[in-house]
Structures are given as structure tokens and as C-alpha cells.
Design an enzyme around this catalytic site. Structure first.
Site, PDB file in Angstrom:
ATOM      1  N   HIS A  17       0.843  -1.244  -0.110  1.00 21.79           N
ATOM      2  CA  HIS A  17       0.082   0.054  -0.079  1.00 21.79           C
ATOM      3  C   HIS A  17       0.729   1.217   0.149  1.00 21.79           C
ATOM      4  O   HIS A  17       0.456   2.250  -0.506  1.00 21.79           O
ATOM      5  CB  HIS A  17      -0.895   0.081   1.301  1.00 21.79           C
ATOM      6  N   LYS A  41     -18.219  -6.117   7.638  1.00 22.31           N
ATOM      7  CA  LYS A  41     -17.114  -7.117   7.774  1.00 22.31           C
ATOM      8  C   LYS A  41     -16.427  -6.584   9.354  1.00 22.31           C
ATOM      9  O   LYS A  41     -16.634  -5.766   9.793  1.00 22.31           O
ATOM     10  CB  LYS A  41     -16.025  -6.737   6.739  1.00 22.31           C
ATOM     11  N   ARG A  95      -1.821  -6.020  -8.118  1.00 18.15           N
ATOM     12  CA  ARG A  95      -0.407  -6.923  -7.971  1.00 18.15           C
ATOM     13  C   ARG A  95      -0.314  -7.816  -9.130  1.00 18.15           C
ATOM     14  O   ARG A  95       0.931  -8.439  -9.315  1.00 18.15           O
ATOM     15  CB  ARG A  95      -0.778  -7.468  -6.651  1.00 18.15           C
ATOM     16  N   SER A 133      -2.930  -7.995   2.944  1.00 21.93           N
ATOM     17  CA  SER A 133      -3.181  -7.895   4.226  1.00 21.93           C
ATOM     18  C   SER A 133      -3.620  -8.971   4.798  1.00 21.93           C
ATOM     19  O   SER A 133      -3.480  -9.563   6.210  1.00 21.93           O
ATOM     20  CB  SER A 133      -4.304  -6.605   4.481  1.00 21.93           C
TER      21      SER A 133
HETATM   22  O1  PNS Z   1      -8.867  -2.973   0.445  1.00 24.30           O
HETATM   23  P1  PNS Z   1      -9.999  -3.491  -0.367  1.00 24.30           P
HETATM   24  O2  PNS Z   1     -10.695  -4.191   0.871  1.00 24.30           O
HETATM   25  O3  PNS Z   1      -9.928  -4.109  -1.598  1.00 24.30           O
HETATM   26  O4  PNS Z   1     -11.100  -2.223  -0.725  1.00 24.30           O
HETATM   27  C1  PNS Z   1     -12.003  -2.250  -1.354  1.00 24.30           C
HETATM   28  C2  PNS Z   1     -12.786  -0.942  -1.465  1.00 24.30           C
HETATM   29  C3  PNS Z   1     -12.970  -0.172  -0.157  1.00 24.30           C
HETATM   30  C4  PNS Z   1     -12.053   0.035  -2.403  1.00 24.30           C
HETATM   31  C5  PNS Z   1     -14.451  -1.256  -2.058  1.00 24.30           C
HETATM   32  O5  PNS Z   1     -15.064  -2.169  -1.134  1.00 24.30           O
HETATM   33  C6  PNS Z   1     -15.208   0.038  -1.802  1.00 24.30           C
HETATM   34  O6  PNS Z   1     -14.989   1.044  -2.727  1.00 24.30           O
HETATM   35  N1  PNS Z   1     -16.340   0.186  -1.244  1.00 24.30           N
HETATM   36  C7  PNS Z   1     -17.095   1.218  -0.648  1.00 24.30           C
HETATM   37  C8  PNS Z   1     -18.519   0.901  -1.187  1.00 24.30           C
HETATM   38  C9  PNS Z   1     -18.472   1.093  -2.765  1.00 24.30           C
HETATM   39  O7  PNS Z   1     -18.187   2.443  -3.225  1.00 24.30           O
HETATM   40  N2  PNS Z   1     -18.996   0.124  -3.427  1.00 24.30           N
HETATM   41  C10 PNS Z   1     -19.091   0.167  -4.916  1.00 24.30           C
HETATM   42  C11 PNS Z   1     -17.497   0.028  -5.402  1.00 24.30           C
HETATM   43  S1  PNS Z   1     -17.806  -0.601  -7.169  1.00 24.30           S
END
Ligand code: PNS
Length: 165
Positions: A17, A41, A95, A133
Site C-alpha cells: 500500500h 466486515k 498486484r 493484508s
Molecule cells: O482494500 P479493499 O478491501 O480491497 O478495498 C475495497 C474498497 C474499499 C475499495 C471497496 O470495497 C469500496 O469501494 N467500498 C465502498 C463501497 C462502494 O463504493 N462500493 C461500490 C464499488 S464498485
């Protein structure tokens, strides 16, 4: 001023990150790490712990970026957070091929929701491309050494982890 939002769970933040943060800061004037508070979560680290860990990690790893990198919690849609923050870009790290499908879906969906917000990807450096993570948490839970995977501020928060000191 060009601003970008780097959203994620960051549970915990890794050197992968931090690599993306550094490279995003080379392209954008302001980078906001948006830490998702997801009631569905159960993260290992609570939101306050994650915010503090990320702030310390960024300050220790990239002190020269002080004032250009912000860290904030958010709930709800990423694109709404971007609009509220005045950011026209979402930053994500890629990645491996395995990340591509989910990221493609998210980028297209976000663009459908907000055509004014675009997604920019950085290929995580090879050196960090194996990191996740989830793996870090698993290794730490078995008492493994995560010192080369996460910054000291994050390692200190992981129960059972050896810190590679
Ligand atoms: O680190 P992660 O868990 O891969 O991040 C995922 C994240 C936070 C980027 C994604 O779950 C997100 O954007 N969540 C917020 C809700 C949202 O906007 N959902 C629509 C995305 S298409």
C-alpha cells in the site's frame, strides 16, 4: 490542484500500500487514503487503530509527503467520498492478474455511478506484489515474522507477530 482518493480496508496497511501511496503522490498533488468503515466486515483492527497506524506509517516511511497525504475514514460509496473531497480520481494498486477482474468490475461500476471520477491503477512493485493484508494477518496469528511486510506501526498492532527487529 489534482486530488486522488486511495480507498481500501488497510487492515493492516502493508509496504505494498505504501508503495502505491508514494507513486500516487508523484502524480497527484494531494492523495487521500480513505479507510472503509464496513459494518458488514469484522476487521482485525478497529477504525481508530487503522487510522492511527496508517498516519504513523506514512509519516515514518514518507516524511517528505507530509501535508500532501491525508488519511480519513469513510462509510458508503467511494465515489460519494471522492465528490465530497473534491477528488476526480480513485487510485488502486494492481498486484497480479488475479486482482484484475475485481478491479475492472469496480472501476466500471464506479464510472457508471460517477462519470466525473476516473480510476487510475499503479502496478505494485514486484518486490511487494506477493503481499496481502489477509496473509499478513494469518502469518502474524501464527507468530510469524511480518517485519518486512508491514511498517513497524502496523506490526506493533498485530497480535502474535514477530517484528523482524
Ligand atoms: O482494500 P479493499 O478491501 O480491497 O478495498 C475495497 C474498497 C474499499 C475499495 C471497496 O470495497 C469500496 O469501494 N467500498 C465502498 C463501497 C462502494 O463504493 N462500493 C461500490 C464499488 S464498485
Amino acid at each position: 490542484m489534482k486530488s486522488a482518493v486511495y480507498p481500501g480496508s488497510f487492515d493492516p496497511i502493508t509496504y505494498g500500500h505504501l508503495d502505491v501511496v508514494r507513486r500516487a503522490a508523484d502524480v497527484f498533488d494531494r492523495v487521500i487514503l480513505a479507510v472503509l468503515v464496513n459494518p458488514r466486515k469484522t476487521p482485525l483492527l478497529g477504525i481508530e487503530e487503522r487510522l492511527e497506524t496508517i498516519r504513523r506509517s506514512v509519516a515514518e516511511t514518507w516524511p517528505e509527503l507530509a501535508g500532501r497525504v491525508e488519511v480519513e475514514a469513510f462509510d458508503g460509496l467511494t465515489v460519494e467520498f471522492c465528490r465530497a473531497a473534491g477528488a476526480g480520481f480513485i487510485v488502486r494498486g494492481l498486484r497480479a492478474i488475479s486482482d484484475f477482474e475485481t478491479e475492472l468490475q469496480m472501476a466500471h461500476t464506479n464510472r457508471k455511478l460517477a462519470p466525473d471520477v476516473d480510476t487510475v491503477f499503479f502496478m505494485t512493485s514486484l518486490e511487494h506484489s506477493y503481499l496481502s493484508s489477509s496473509l499478513v494477518k494469518e502469518i502474524a496469528s501464527f507468530g510469524g515474522d511480518v517485519g518486512r511486510m508491514v511498517p513497524p506501526a502496523a506490526a506493533a498492532r498485530l497480535p502474535g507477530a514477530k517484528r523482524g527487529l
